[in-house]
Design a protein around this motif. Structure first.
Motif, PDB file in Angstrom:
ATOM      1  N   MET A   1      34.490  53.269  42.220  1.00 56.45           N
ATOM      2  CA  MET A   1      35.636  54.408  41.262  1.00 56.45           C
ATOM      3  C   MET A   1      36.211  55.369  42.885  1.00 56.45           C
ATOM      4  N   GLN A   2      37.316  55.105  42.545  1.00 55.38           N
ATOM      5  CA  GLN A   2      38.338  55.453  43.221  1.00 55.38           C
ATOM      6  C   GLN A   2      38.401  57.165  43.003  1.00 55.38           C
ATOM      7  N   ARG A   3      38.660  58.641  44.338  1.00 51.59           N
ATOM      8  CA  ARG A   3      38.234  59.814  43.504  1.00 51.59           C
ATOM      9  C   ARG A   3      39.432  60.064  43.840  1.00 51.59           C
ATOM     10  N   GLU A   4      39.054  61.229  43.583  1.00 52.27           N
ATOM     11  CA  GLU A   4      40.941  61.892  43.688  1.00 52.27           C
ATOM     12  C   GLU A   4      40.716  62.400  45.784  1.00 52.27           C
ATOM     13  N   GLY A   5      42.689  62.331  45.945  1.00 54.46           N
ATOM     14  CA  GLY A   5      42.189  62.215  46.883  1.00 54.46           C
ATOM     15  C   GLY A   5      41.607  61.056  48.965  1.00 54.46           C
ATOM     16  N   SER A   6      41.386  60.423  47.893  1.00 61.80           N
ATOM     17  CA  SER A   6      40.952  58.884  48.866  1.00 61.80           C
ATOM     18  C   SER A   6      42.333  58.541  48.906  1.00 61.80           C
ATOM     19  N   ALA A   7      42.325  57.458  49.994  1.00 53.70           N
ATOM     20  CA  ALA A   7      43.287  56.589  49.779  1.00 53.70           C
ATOM     21  C   ALA A   7      43.402  55.613  48.056  1.00 53.70           C
ATOM     22  N   GLU A   8      45.380  54.649  48.192  1.00 57.95           N
ATOM     23  CA  GLU A   8      44.856  54.197  47.245  1.00 57.95           C
ATOM     24  C   GLU A   8      44.570  53.058  47.545  1.00 57.95           C
ATOM     25  N   ILE A   9      44.211  52.292  46.369  1.00 57.40           N
ATOM     26  CA  ILE A   9      43.849  50.298  46.357  1.00 57.40           C
ATOM     27  C   ILE A   9      44.464  50.439  45.049  1.00 57.40           C
ATOM     28  N   ALA A  10      44.523  48.898  45.478  1.00 61.38           N
ATOM     29  CA  ALA A  10      44.996  47.832  44.704  1.00 61.38           C
ATOM     30  C   ALA A  10      44.298  46.190  45.040  1.00 61.38           C
ATOM     31  N   ILE A  11      44.304  45.807  43.243  1.00 66.81           N
ATOM     32  CA  ILE A  11      43.805  45.036  43.317  1.00 66.81           C
ATOM     33  C   ILE A  11      44.804  43.507  42.799  1.00 66.81           C
ATOM     34  N   ASP A  12      44.196  42.102  43.438  1.00 67.89           N
ATOM     35  CA  ASP A  12      44.842  41.358  43.487  1.00 67.89           C
ATOM     36  C   ASP A  12      44.444  40.499  41.896  1.00 67.89           C
ATOM     37  N   VAL A  13      44.715  40.586  40.993  1.00 66.97           N
ATOM     38  CA  VAL A  13      44.454  40.280  39.277  1.00 66.97           C
ATOM     39  C   VAL A  13      45.420  38.611  39.237  1.00 66.97           C
ATOM     40  N   THR A  14      46.004  38.062  40.294  1.00 66.53           N
ATOM     41  CA  THR A  14      46.507  37.248  40.184  1.00 66.53           C
ATOM     42  C   THR A  14      45.305  36.204  39.423  1.00 66.53           C
ATOM     43  N   ARG A  15      44.170  35.550  40.058  1.00 72.27           N
ATOM     44  CA  ARG A  15      43.556  34.627  39.232  1.00 72.27           C
ATOM     45  C   ARG A  15      42.753  34.931  37.942  1.00 72.27           C
ATOM     46  N   LEU A  16      42.725  36.116  37.877  1.00 71.25           N
ATOM     47  CA  LEU A  16      42.058  36.402  36.652  1.00 71.25           C
ATOM     48  C   LEU A  16      43.260  36.459  35.310  1.00 71.25           C
ATOM     49  N   VAL A  17      44.005  36.682  35.780  1.00 73.00           N
ATOM     50  CA  VAL A  17      44.925  36.668  34.603  1.00 73.00           C
ATOM     51  C   VAL A  17      45.510  35.081  34.570  1.00 73.00           C
ATOM     52  N   VAL A  18      45.598  34.500  35.326  1.00 69.34           N
ATOM     53  CA  VAL A  18      46.085  32.843  35.417  1.00 69.34           C
ATOM     54  C   VAL A  18      44.992  32.233  34.158  1.00 69.34           C
ATOM     55  N   ARG A  19      43.626  32.207  34.634  1.00 72.49           N
ATOM     56  CA  ARG A  19      42.892  31.673  33.668  1.00 72.49           C
ATOM     57  C   ARG A  19      42.110  32.537  32.454  1.00 72.49           C
ATOM     58  N   ALA A  20      43.256  33.603  31.908  1.00 73.78           N
ATOM     59  CA  ALA A  20      42.508  34.590  31.154  1.00 73.78           C
ATOM     60  C   ALA A  20      43.784  34.055  29.983  1.00 73.78           C
ATOM     61  N   LEU A  21      44.719  33.399  30.585  1.00 71.12           N
ATOM     62  CA  LEU A  21      45.705  33.057  30.045  1.00 71.12           C
ATOM     63  C   LEU A  21      45.815  31.943  28.953  1.00 71.12           C
ATOM     64  N   ARG A  22      44.696  30.831  30.247  1.00 73.16           N
ATOM     65  CA  ARG A  22      45.024  29.630  30.219  1.00 73.16           C
ATOM     66  C   ARG A  22      43.522  29.749  28.832  1.00 73.16           C
ATOM     67  N   GLY A  23      42.685  30.625  28.673  1.00 75.42           N
ATOM     68  CA  GLY A  23      41.518  30.720  27.988  1.00 75.42           C
ATOM     69  C   GLY A  23      39.654  30.491  28.155  1.00 75.42           C
ATOM     70  N   ARG A  24      40.070  30.702  29.943  1.00 78.65           N
ATOM     71  CA  ARG A  24      39.361  29.850  30.254  1.00 78.65           C
ATOM     72  C   ARG A  24      37.603  30.873  30.327  1.00 78.65           C
ATOM     73  N   LEU A  25      36.581  30.612  30.290  1.00 80.22           N
ATOM     74  CA  LEU A  25      35.869  31.346  30.615  1.00 80.22           C
ATOM     75  C   LEU A  25      35.449  31.555  32.174  1.00 80.22           C
ATOM     76  N   PRO A  26      35.006  32.553  32.602  1.00 83.01           N
ATOM     77  CA  PRO A  26      34.572  32.966  33.572  1.00 83.01           C
ATOM     78  C   PRO A  26      33.583  32.799  34.848  1.00 83.01           C
ATOM     79  N   THR A  27      34.015  31.965  35.931  1.00 83.93           N
ATOM     80  CA  THR A  27      33.582  30.892  36.375  1.00 83.93           C
ATOM     81  C   THR A  27      32.845  32.376  37.760  1.00 83.93           C
ATOM     82  N   GLY A  28      31.703  31.780  38.974  1.00 87.00           N
ATOM     83  CA  GLY A  28      31.105  33.180  39.269  1.00 87.00           C
ATOM     84  C   GLY A  28      32.386  33.675  40.349  1.00 87.00           C
TER      85      GLY A  28
END
Length: 396
Positions: A1-28
């Motif tokens: 979890m990101q704490r106050e005062g820590s550097a900003e964190i970003a996460i690429d969610v492209t893979r998750l979004v595309v697969r979720a929109l296709r209704g695919r169950l999660p792989t490993g």
């Protein structure tokens, strides 16, 4: 979890979004990505598609993470509306220069503009390397994947501020690739993955007959063809005096280049009644199938890690696995190891484990009781230390 005062964190969610929109169950790999957005709930979501990187607002990121952590088939419409609201018709948002950018799903790294976008944003990218299989074993992958994966790994080496490997075996393959290209390897950490937190309980066995389980997408490197031939020979040799002929349960969707496997399953009159194929299975169902199996069969020619092995041993199910380095790294001497080309060895092992009189199975059950599986707490302890090393501020 990101704490106050820590550097900003970003996460690429492209893979998750595309697969979720296709209704695919999660792989490993998807499960790993989901764990990261769960661990960093205050991170900013980034979506990179069609050569354009878009940063989601803080409030929108929280909504998006919540939708992705829900079941894909329940959130498609809401997810689409969230993306349209956040990404359409807006000036591109920017992250703070020096922000930490996590891509733990290999998504987009083969695209020519991805690295340039990262550099233009002034980010510190951290990539997870799941495997180099398309490079080291291209014969088991889709046509063209050798070149695409080479571009992904090159992007990681060129632009990565740090890399995360899921095993020492993966890191060794990465360093070998970097050496052949004359490229230095960025700061790297090995952080093993944890399996799914499978439900516990006293569910009834799903079959009256003994059975074995294979878990994972049906694809060439998983070696389903060998196990199906083993089952055909097992059926020819089995004596009713030993009890019911064991069944083979294959949990996983059909992948690519598996015409021979499909023919064996669908057209062979000996095998057809012995095979149970389950293309979609939730965690509760997977736990039930694994818990009551005579063993998990894991005959892969190559793997970057091996989550099914961890998940099976964590709930006390014996494992018969390929004798490859990464499996010994993960599980030591607990499983029974057989060469992935040794069909007779697999036949003998399955025949032995099929009955309650198996001494080797009983001995493995004792060893499995002493197995300590990797945990997500251990994983993220290493990741948080890595991020602190990159920024000099505390995460976790």
């Amino acid at each position: 979890m990101q704490r106050e005062g820590s550097a900003e964190i970003a996460i690429d969610v492209t893979r998750l979004v595309v697969r979720a929109l296709r209704g695919r169950l999660p792989t490993g790999v998807d499960r790993v990505c989901l764990r990261y957005i769960r661990h960093f709930p205050d991170a900013r979501a980034v979506f990179y598609k069609w050569g354009i990187g878009r940063v989601v607002s803080r409030a929108g990121s929280r909504v998006l993470f919540g939708l992705l952590l829900a079941r894909p088939d329940h959130v498609v419409a809401r997810l689409s509306r969230c993306l349209v609201r956040e990404l359409a018709g807006r000036l591109p948002r920017r992250l703070q220069p020096g922000s930490l950018f996590l891509n733990v799903g290999h998504s987009g790294l083969e695209l020519p503009g991805y690295g340039n976008w990262l550099r233009s944003q002034g980010l510190k990218p951290i990539f997870m390397v799941h495997d180099l299989i398309p490079i080291t074993h291209p014969e088991y992958c889709r046509l063209g994947e050798y070149g695409r994966h080479g571009k992904r790994i090159t992007t990681m080496l060129k632009h990565g501020a740090a890399l995360i490997a899921n095993s020492n075996a993966t890191l060794a393959a990465l360093e070998s690739f970097a050496c052949t290209r004359g490229t230095p390897t960025p700061l790297s950490v090995v952080a093993p993955l944890a399996g799914a937190a499978l439900p516990t309980g006293a569910a009834q066995p799903p079959l009256d007959e003994p059975y074995f389980v294979m878990l994972g997408t049906i694809e060439p490197r998983k070696n389903h063809a060998l196990i199906l031939q083993v089952w055909r020979r097992l059926a020819e040799r089995w004596s009713s005096v030993r009890g019911p002929l064991p069944r083979l349960v294959i949990v996983g969707q059909r992948g690519w280049d598996v015409a021979h496997v499909e023919s064996l399953i669908e057209r062979n009159p000996v095998l057809r009644p012995l095979i149970i194929e389950i293309p979609d299975c939730d965690d509760a169902g997977m736990a039930t199938w694994l818990r009551h199996a005579r063993a998990l069969l894991f005959p892969s020619f190559t793997e970057g890690f091996g989550l099914p092995l961890v998940e099976a041993l964590a709930i006390g199910t014996p494992v018969i696995a390929s004798d490859i380095a990464v499996f010994r790294e993960i599980a030591g001497d607990v499983p029974l190891y057989v060469d992935p080309l040794d069909a007779l060895g697999w036949l003998e092992a399955v025949s032995d484990f099929a009955t309650d009189e198996s001494g080797r199975r009983a001995a493995q059950l004792v060893r499995a009781g002493e197995f300590s599986p990797p945990s997500w707490d251990q994983h993220f302890s290493k990741i948080d230390r890595l991020l602190e090393q990159l920024t000099g501020v505390t995460h976790g």
